[in-house]
Design a protein around this motif. Sequence first.
Motif, PDB file in Angstrom:
ATOM      1  N   ARG A 195      -4.680   6.639 -10.500  1.00 35.79           N
ATOM      2  CA  ARG A 195      -4.285   5.276 -11.345  1.00 35.79           C
ATOM      3  C   ARG A 195      -2.623   5.429 -11.434  1.00 35.79           C
ATOM      4  O   ARG A 195      -2.193   4.248 -11.022  1.00 35.79           O
TER       5      ARG A 195
ATOM      6  N   THR B 114      -8.823  -3.741  -8.354  1.00 36.74           N
ATOM      7  CA  THR B 114      -9.871  -2.950  -8.043  1.00 36.74           C
ATOM      8  C   THR B 114     -10.579  -3.636  -6.950  1.00 36.74           C
ATOM      9  O   THR B 114     -10.962  -4.890  -6.948  1.00 36.74           O
TER      10      THR B 114
ATOM     11  N   ALA C 290      -1.105   4.675  -8.165  1.00 35.17           N
ATOM     12  CA  ALA C 290      -1.096   3.204  -7.785  1.00 35.17           C
ATOM     13  C   ALA C 290      -0.014   2.457  -8.632  1.00 35.17           C
ATOM     14  O   ALA C 290       0.873   1.386  -8.249  1.00 35.17           O
ATOM     15  N   GLU C 291       0.130   2.477  -9.814  1.00 33.60           N
ATOM     16  CA  GLU C 291       1.215   2.178 -10.783  1.00 33.60           C
ATOM     17  C   GLU C 291       2.412   2.169 -10.210  1.00 33.60           C
ATOM     18  O   GLU C 291       3.359   1.415 -10.011  1.00 33.60           O
TER      19      GLU C 291
ATOM     20  N   TRP D 255     -10.169   3.206  -5.293  1.00 30.41           N
ATOM     21  CA  TRP D 255     -10.942   4.424  -5.428  1.00 30.41           C
ATOM     22  C   TRP D 255     -11.781   4.116  -6.802  1.00 30.41           C
ATOM     23  O   TRP D 255     -12.880   4.948  -6.925  1.00 30.41           O
TER      24      TRP D 255
ATOM     25  N   LEU E 149      -9.800   8.920 -11.964  1.00 32.06           N
ATOM     26  CA  LEU E 149      -8.713   8.227 -11.748  1.00 32.06           C
ATOM     27  C   LEU E 149      -7.614   8.778 -12.490  1.00 32.06           C
ATOM     28  O   LEU E 149      -6.363   8.458 -12.084  1.00 32.06           O
TER      29      LEU E 149
ATOM     30  N   ASP F  33       0.713  -1.282   0.082  1.00 31.74           N
ATOM     31  CA  ASP F  33       0.155   0.174   0.012  1.00 31.74           C
ATOM     32  C   ASP F  33       0.902   1.329  -0.049  1.00 31.74           C
ATOM     33  O   ASP F  33       0.470   2.346   0.096  1.00 31.74           O
TER      34      ASP F  33
ATOM     35  N   PHE G 274      -6.757  -1.551  -5.121  1.00 29.50           N
ATOM     36  CA  PHE G 274      -7.135  -0.243  -5.719  1.00 29.50           C
ATOM     37  C   PHE G 274      -8.381   0.115  -5.423  1.00 29.50           C
ATOM     38  O   PHE G 274      -9.386  -0.202  -6.238  1.00 29.50           O
TER      39      PHE G 274
ATOM     40  N   HIS H  96      -1.461  -4.586  -5.205  1.00 30.79           N
ATOM     41  CA  HIS H  96      -2.143  -3.330  -4.563  1.00 30.79           C
ATOM     42  C   HIS H  96      -3.614  -3.464  -4.746  1.00 30.79           C
ATOM     43  O   HIS H  96      -4.061  -3.834  -5.825  1.00 30.79           O
TER      44      HIS H  96
ATOM     45  N   VAL I  83      -2.533  -4.534 -10.060  1.00 30.32           N
ATOM     46  CA  VAL I  83      -3.506  -3.447  -9.352  1.00 30.32           C
ATOM     47  C   VAL I  83      -4.697  -3.744  -9.551  1.00 30.32           C
ATOM     48  O   VAL I  83      -5.368  -4.023 -10.798  1.00 30.32           O
TER      49      VAL I  83
END
Length: 315
Positions: A61, A90, A64-65, A41, A48, A10, A39, A37, A88
């Motif tokens: 986005r 969701t 997160a990557e 959101w 995003l 995270d 994700f 991870h 990643v």
Amino acid sequence: MRGQVVVGVDGSKSSLDAVAVAAREARLRGCGLRVVHAFIWPLMGVPLGPSPLGPPEGGLRNQAERLVAEAVEHARDAAADVTVTSAVVTGDALPVLEAESRRAELLVVGSRGLGGFSGLLVGSTAVHLSAHGGCPVLMVRGESDPTEPIVLGIDGSQAGDTAVEFAFAEAAFRGTGIIAVHAWTPWNVEVPSPQDPSTPYASEPGMPADGKERLLSGALAGRLERYPGVPVERTVVRGGARQALIEASRNAGLVVVGARGRGGFKGLLLGSVSQAMLHHAHCSVAVVRGPADTGDPLAARPADRWSWSSERSSD
């Protein structure tokens, strides 16, 4: 086919510590590492991508990557020869990692992430996955030395047998020894034969010290022959299991316990001893659920097997 070691990330320091440990665990097992991870959101309905007024590399986005890419590089630094894949996915961390654990040999998480409450000793993710995961869960705490011995909590129950198997396989992987600890109290009650899972304790009331030694020897039976290179130190302690294991963890590289022993309340998925280890052990902790807990006859046996998604692979 061997499963993968999966690690949840995270962006926190705790999760990066977990990545390094997970990479080394994958190397020891000769399997791949999957960095995941969760994700959340997209479920919130928020934008995003990058802001029209901001840099093109901005946005949730891309963030997160980037944190996953950082974790992959951290894994390479810890174990360059391990094949690393990343995703990643969701969703919230708990259901995402629980689903990942159904296909994993080992799930590794940090002791605290970014979303917990200040002052808590351990995050809710580690506790939840230890109770619900489909494979052994290794919670990384601090800089545990993998060359130090593994402390194994033994209560003589059938449910704890998978934890014993995990500990011996892990010690063989690491090239270290085991300190097998059995703690007892005078008010233990007799267990009928064959053992009934509804009975609370594994030893008879007033069982003498040599009886406790026999219980410990019985729990270890067969493993000493299968793992001749793993030295074992046996310790019988009169007192509570929680305090005995916490104290033993001071000089350990890992504590291994079953998710549930013979004590506590029927129906609980995580026993008081395993919860105490997650919160108070001085080193990393592995919680191993038995086949009856997971519904998977191969679960928790590393010697045997041990939604939008962005997938990447790195050799």
